[in-house]
Design an enzyme around this catalytic site. Structure first.
Site, PDB file in Angstrom:
ATOM      1  N   HIS A 129     -41.217 -41.543  -5.935  1.00  0.00           N
ATOM      2  CA  HIS A 129     -41.404 -42.750  -6.692  1.00  0.00           C
ATOM      3  C   HIS A 129     -43.060 -43.201  -6.905  1.00  0.00           C
ATOM      4  O   HIS A 129     -43.818 -42.662  -6.267  1.00  0.00           O
ATOM      5  CB  HIS A 129     -40.799 -44.037  -5.838  1.00  0.00           C
ATOM      6  CG  HIS A 129     -40.655 -45.145  -6.076  1.00  0.00           C
ATOM      7  ND1 HIS A 129     -41.492 -46.333  -5.892  1.00  0.00           N
ATOM      8  CD2 HIS A 129     -39.602 -45.879  -7.037  1.00  0.00           C
ATOM      9  CE1 HIS A 129     -41.197 -47.353  -6.454  1.00  0.00           C
ATOM     10  NE2 HIS A 129     -40.036 -47.258  -6.977  1.00  0.00           N
ATOM     11  N   GLU A 173     -38.370 -38.585  -1.234  1.00  0.00           N
ATOM     12  CA  GLU A 173     -37.231 -39.580  -1.077  1.00  0.00           C
ATOM     13  C   GLU A 173     -36.238 -38.782  -0.489  1.00  0.00           C
ATOM     14  O   GLU A 173     -36.072 -37.552  -0.784  1.00  0.00           O
ATOM     15  CB  GLU A 173     -36.763 -40.024  -2.417  1.00  0.00           C
ATOM     16  CG  GLU A 173     -38.220 -41.030  -3.067  1.00  0.00           C
ATOM     17  CD  GLU A 173     -37.687 -41.368  -4.611  1.00  0.00           C
ATOM     18  OE1 GLU A 173     -36.593 -41.495  -4.896  1.00  0.00           O
ATOM     19  OE2 GLU A 173     -38.733 -41.494  -5.349  1.00  0.00           O
ATOM     20  N   SER A 177     -34.129 -41.511  -6.846  1.00  0.00           N
ATOM     21  CA  SER A 177     -33.614 -42.786  -7.385  1.00  0.00           C
ATOM     22  C   SER A 177     -33.575 -42.643  -8.810  1.00  0.00           C
ATOM     23  O   SER A 177     -32.752 -43.398  -9.472  1.00  0.00           O
ATOM     24  CB  SER A 177     -34.994 -43.988  -7.583  1.00  0.00           C
ATOM     25  OG  SER A 177     -36.138 -43.407  -7.873  1.00  0.00           O
ATOM     26  N   HIS A 205     -32.941 -45.602  -1.420  1.00  0.00           N
ATOM     27  CA  HIS A 205     -31.584 -45.554  -1.858  1.00  0.00           C
ATOM     28  C   HIS A 205     -30.358 -45.046  -1.127  1.00  0.00           C
ATOM     29  O   HIS A 205     -29.153 -44.794  -1.296  1.00  0.00           O
ATOM     30  CB  HIS A 205     -31.519 -44.715  -3.186  1.00  0.00           C
ATOM     31  CG  HIS A 205     -32.513 -45.351  -4.495  1.00  0.00           C
ATOM     32  ND1 HIS A 205     -32.054 -46.291  -4.983  1.00  0.00           N
ATOM     33  CD2 HIS A 205     -33.621 -45.060  -4.644  1.00  0.00           C
ATOM     34  CE1 HIS A 205     -32.900 -46.646  -5.917  1.00  0.00           C
ATOM     35  NE2 HIS A 205     -33.990 -46.024  -5.557  1.00  0.00           N
TER      36      HIS A 205
END
Ligand SMILES: *Cc1c(COP(=O)(O)O)cnc(C)c1O
Length: 382
Positions: A129, A173, A177, A205
């Site tokens: 991100h 992550e 995403s 998420h």
């Protein structure tokens, strides 16, 4: 480039982004100009944003404490409920301590730049991100990006570069995403140990959805002890706002003293903190929401695959790869005409030629809604 030219070029390429105010949003229905759409674009995965428990908790805190925290945490903005939330979050993530941040963006930017500096290096998954990228940039550490979920590429970089720097961080992550797939945490944990690095994950998420207790992918894989920094947000599945870091007490104390995005910003307002507390309670009390969500996601992925769509991921985020940008935009428009709100994800958010529709499921998308949608999307494509 002059602003005018930039805007014209973006428009010509079909890449100009514009705001689009909704007049109402509740459950999985969103309204624009009085027209209703089924919303496949929100991150309110569990439908908590309109859950009576959150609304009640928010109202109560608003009555009791007012609308604002009125100061930063280190001044007078620090309320007992902020600490209750941090204790509950630490317990939820099975770490010693937690620190609450105003947004996920501020958390990543602040944490990374407070903990690392010029003599260090950071290895990040290529799909991480923007807030992670910005945090690394701000830290001044040397940045290496490894190919998405490619541990051998990461190891190659570690072998070559790790020795040149003082400290090293691997960051990923846990649920990506834009691709909806998950990180290979076991492999990253091994590499972290082998090459003397620290490991940070962003569970934006995954929080509320994965793991026996809904804490995230770290819980599901039982790697709490191997992940040094577990970051996540209250703004997605938890239906509210804000973010957290779960880590050691020592790291928390260090960040309270050094993390600029924590220090120089007004504390989250009491109603938001109360909603976050209520949301954490609900993750424990209503596990059927995440089970139903993941069941529906598996069903939809499978059905779209059978219709010949190119699907990615293994979560509630279902990317349908379309390819060139104009095709993705056209498909989106046709779906909007049919009453579905799905947004095309385009460059620079994803690589060129990989424009996609990002279907984001929530608890209110039932079997009937999904079946009708599968028929419609297959029709508008043909
Ligand atoms: C949304 C998101 C963030 C930012 O969180 P906000 O609370 O919306 O600022 C950070 N990391 C990832 C992976 C995200 O998807």
């Amino acid at each position: 480039m002059v602003i005018k030219d930039f805007l014209r070029q973006r428009k010509e390429e079909g890449l100009l982004r514009q705001l689009c105010p909704a007049s109402a949003r509740r459950g999985c229905v969103i309204s624009f100009n009085g027209k209703k759409f089924i919303d496949f674009s929100s991150n309110d995965y569990l439908g908590f944003s309109c859950h009576p428990r959150l609304i009640e908790a928010g109202k109560k805190a608003l009555d009791e404490f007012g609308a604002s925290s009125s100061a930063s945490r280190l001044l007078s903005g620090d309320l007992l409920i902020h600490h209750q939330l941090e204790e509950k979050t630490a317990h939820f993530k099975r770490k010693e301590a937690a620190l609450v941040f105003n947004t996920g963006y501020q958390a990543n930017v602040g944490i990374i730049s407070a903990l690392y500096g010029k003599s260090d290096c950071i290895f990040s998954d290529r799909l991480c991100h923007a807030s992670i990228i910005d945090g690394i940039f701000l830290s001044g550490a040397k940045h290496f990006r490894y190919r998405h979920n490619d541990s051998s590429h990461l190891e190659l970089l570690l072998k070559k570069e790790r020795g040149k720097f003082k400290r090293a961080l691997i960051i990923t992550e846990t649920i990506f995403s834009m691709d909806g797939d998950r990180a290979l945490l076991g492999e990253l944990a091994c590499l972290k140990e082998k090459y003397d690095c620290q490991l940070m994950v962003d569970e934006a998420h995954a929080t509320g959805i994965f793991g026996e207790n809904g804490s995230g992918v770290v819980e599901e894989e039982g790697v709490e002890k191997k992940v040094d920094f577990i970051m996540g947000t209250f703004s997605k599945a938890l239906g509210s706002f804000g973010a957290y870091l779960a880590a050691s007490k020592k790291v928390k104390e260090y960040l309270v003293n050094t993390c600029r995005s924590f220090i120089y910003s007004t504390a989250l307002p009491p109603p938001v903190i109360a909603c976050n507390l209520a949301a954490l309670d609900l993750v424990g009390k209503e596990p059927w929401r995440r089970k139903s969500l993941l069941g529906c996601a598996a069903y939809l992925r499978d059905a779209l695959g059978k219709k010949g769509f190119q699907i990615k991921g293994c979560s509630q985020i279902i990317p349908v790869i379309i390819g060139e940008n104009p095709r993705a935009v056209k498909l989106t428009e046709s779906l909007q005409e049919q009453g579905y709100w799905i947004l095309p994800i385009r460059p620079p958010t994803v690589p060129r030629g990989q424009s996609r529709l990002r279907i984001s499921l929530n608890y209110f998308h039932d079997q009937e809604i999904l079946n009708r949608f599968i028929e419609v999307i297959a029709n508008v494509r043909d």
